[in-house]
Structures are given as C-alpha cells and as structure tokens.
Design an enzyme around this catalytic site. Structure first.
Site, short mmCIF file in Angstrom:
data_model
loop_
_atom_site.label_atom_id
_atom_site.label_comp_id
_atom_site.label_asym_id
_atom_site.label_seq_id
_atom_site.Cartn_x
_atom_site.Cartn_y
_atom_site.Cartn_z
CG HIS A 157 -6.72 55.50 -21.49
ND1 HIS A 157 -5.76 56.17 -22.22
CD2 HIS A 157 -6.50 55.86 -20.19
CE1 HIS A 157 -5.01 56.88 -21.40
NE2 HIS A 157 -5.44 56.72 -20.16
CG HIS A 211 -7.47 57.30 -17.08
ND1 HIS A 211 -6.31 56.56 -17.02
CD2 HIS A 211 -8.37 56.64 -16.29
CE1 HIS A 211 -6.50 55.50 -16.25
NE2 HIS A 211 -7.73 55.51 -15.80
CG ASP A 225 -4.63 62.08 -17.98
OD1 ASP A 225 -5.45 61.19 -17.71
OD2 ASP A 225 -3.41 61.85 -18.16
CG HIS A 226 -5.36 60.20 -21.91
ND1 HIS A 226 -4.23 60.00 -22.66
CD2 HIS A 226 -4.98 60.13 -20.61
CE1 HIS A 226 -3.20 59.80 -21.84
NE2 HIS A 226 -3.63 59.88 -20.60
CG HIS A 273 -3.44 52.85 -18.12
ND1 HIS A 273 -2.73 53.25 -17.02
CD2 HIS A 273 -4.10 53.96 -18.56
CE1 HIS A 273 -2.96 54.54 -16.80
NE2 HIS A 273 -3.78 54.99 -17.73
CG ASP A 289 -1.79 57.25 -19.97
OD1 ASP A 289 -1.21 57.95 -20.82
OD2 ASP A 289 -2.50 57.71 -19.06
CG HIS A 304 1.33 61.10 -19.52
ND1 HIS A 304 0.87 62.13 -18.74
CD2 HIS A 304 0.29 60.24 -19.66
CE1 HIS A 304 -0.40 61.90 -18.41
NE2 HIS A 304 -0.77 60.76 -18.96
FE FE Z 1 -2.68 59.78 -18.71
ZN ZN Z 2 -4.44 57.03 -18.20
#
Ligand code: FE
Ligand code: ZN
Length: 252
Positions: free
Chosen positions: A54, A56, A58-59, A113, A132, A170
């Site tokens: 996805h 975001h 942090d990915h 998400h 996530d 995570h």
């Molecule tokens: Fe994340």
């Molecule tokens: Zn995420």
C-alpha cells in the site's frame, strides 16, 4: 523462495525474497533505502523487484532511493494506491497473477487500511504478505476504507490455506495480543500465545511471521463472523462486531 525479514524504522519489517539460486532478489515494503541497500550489498544481491502492499510512506519511502541504485528494478503496486508515490512499473489489481523467481504471486485487493491495499500470496512458498491489512493478532487502522471493506478483506485472507505464513508490515503482535485478551479474557489460545510472544520479545526475537491457523484461533479481527463472540459483544453481524473491535483497539 527464501524469505528474510529486515527490521526498519522503529517497528517496520521489509521482506527480502531470494530464489533458490542466483543473486537476484525482491523486497516487499521498503520504508527506507539505505539499510536495504546495505543488506543487499552484504549478500551480493541484485534487486530485481519491489512489491508495495500500500502507499503509506513507511512501506514505500525507500522505493525512490532503491531505484537510483537499481534502476532496472520493477515495482509492483496497486493501480489505486500507485498515484501516491513514484516508481510503479506494473500496476496490479485483484486476481492478477505474476511470476517471481519461478513462482506464482497472486494479488488480492484488500481495501480498508487504504483503498488500494493489496496482499501478495505466494502459494508455492506458503506465504502471504499482508502489509498493514492483517497484522499478526490484529489488523490495521481504517484510514481510508469502511469497516465493511476491511472486515471483508480480512475474511478474504482467511480463505487461504491455514498452513500459510502471514508476513505483515509491523512488529505489533504483543500489543495486539494484549488487546485480544482484553476482548476475551478467558480465551486459552490467546493466553498461551501471549505468554509465548512475551517470551520472544523479552529475548528481542521477532514474532512475525505467524501461521494463518494461529491467526484464525487468536486474532479477534478474523473471528468477526463468530456468532458467540458477536453475542458476547452485543453485535448482530460480522461488520458491526468488526467495527466494535476496531473502535476498541483504536483507543486501547
Ligand atoms: Fe505501516
Ligand atoms: Zn499503513
């Protein structure tokens, strides 16, 4: 394929996939480029494919830096989420299948998400990369979708064979299990898993991946269609129980 986790940022995992032979590799959800490049160089690996579950940061935050270093790499990402970041070469949707290191990768659209979230399922390796959407013992927050969407997305992942390993984005298992125990204090499977996870974390060991079978037994978000759990929480259907559980987790 061989699958190895790379801890990034405070609690993220990128997953490095390597074939039985050769020095090619793929990486799932690189949040940052530097540590991934360092790891690949230490193993003399050449990055051929990036998979993004996805959009975001942090990915996906490492994609641009990785492409500078490995300009030939292909980037597979959801046609819906890809507009939020640069670099996608292969736009994927639900049901798409592509080949990676002589294995099939099946794309499952799992909105909730984010609207374009996907899970990558590799039947031969018995692995699913859920980002996530499905966490070990929990699930992601509802940032873009509805409770109905995320509820159905989780039940869709639950349809996979129970011996599949869940590789999520995570290290949240311990907190998630504390919430699962709060939801069902008498659930012996949750109690046992929490004791095991507490022990793993005390030794600094990762708790991801986990068997889908274990998830089905201990992750309350995969049991939203359980009539007894619905009744216990005063909910009449799967979506309302899911929404109730997710709201509770948001403030836990
Ligand atoms: Fe994340
Ligand atoms: Zn995420």
């Amino acid at each position: 394929m061989h699958i190895e986790g790379l801890p990034l940022l405070s609690d993220n995992y990128a997953w490095v996939l390597t074939p039985q032979s050769g020095n090619g590799c793929a990486v799932v959800d690189p949040s940052e480029a530097g540590p991934v490049i360092e790891f690949l160089e230490s193993r003399d690996l050449r990055l051929e494919v990036i998979l993004a579950t996805h959009h975001h940061w942090d990915h996906t935050g490492g994609i641009a830096g990785l492409l500078e270093f490995f300009p030939e790499a292909k980037v597979f990402a959801s046609e819906i989420d890809a507009k939020h970041f640069a670099g996608t070469t292969d736009f994927i949707g639900d049901g798409d299948v592509f080949e990676l290191f002589a294995e099939e990768v099946h794309c499952l659209h799992v909105p909730g998400h984010t609207l374009g979230a996907v899970a990558f399922y590799c039947p031969k390796s018995k692995a699913v990369f859920t980002g996530d959407t499905l966490f070990t013992a929990g699930c992601g927050r509802l940032f873009e979708g509805t409770p109905e969407q995320l509820c159905h997305s989780l039940l869709k992942i639950r349809e996979l064979p129970e011996d599949v390993l869940v590789y999520c984005g995570h290290e949240y298992t311990q907190k998630n299990l504390n919430y699962a125990l709060h939801v069902e204090p008498e659930n012996a499977a949750v109690q046992a898993r929490l004791a095991e996870v507490d022990n793993q974390r005390a030794q600094g060991r990762p708790t991801v991946p986990a068997l889908l079978k274990t998830e089905c037994e201990t992750n309350p978000f995969l049991r939203s269609d359980d009539g007894a759990l619905q009744a216990a929480k005063g909910c009449s259907d799967a979506v309302s129980l899911f929404a109730h559980l997710r709201r509770g987790r948001d403030s836990f």
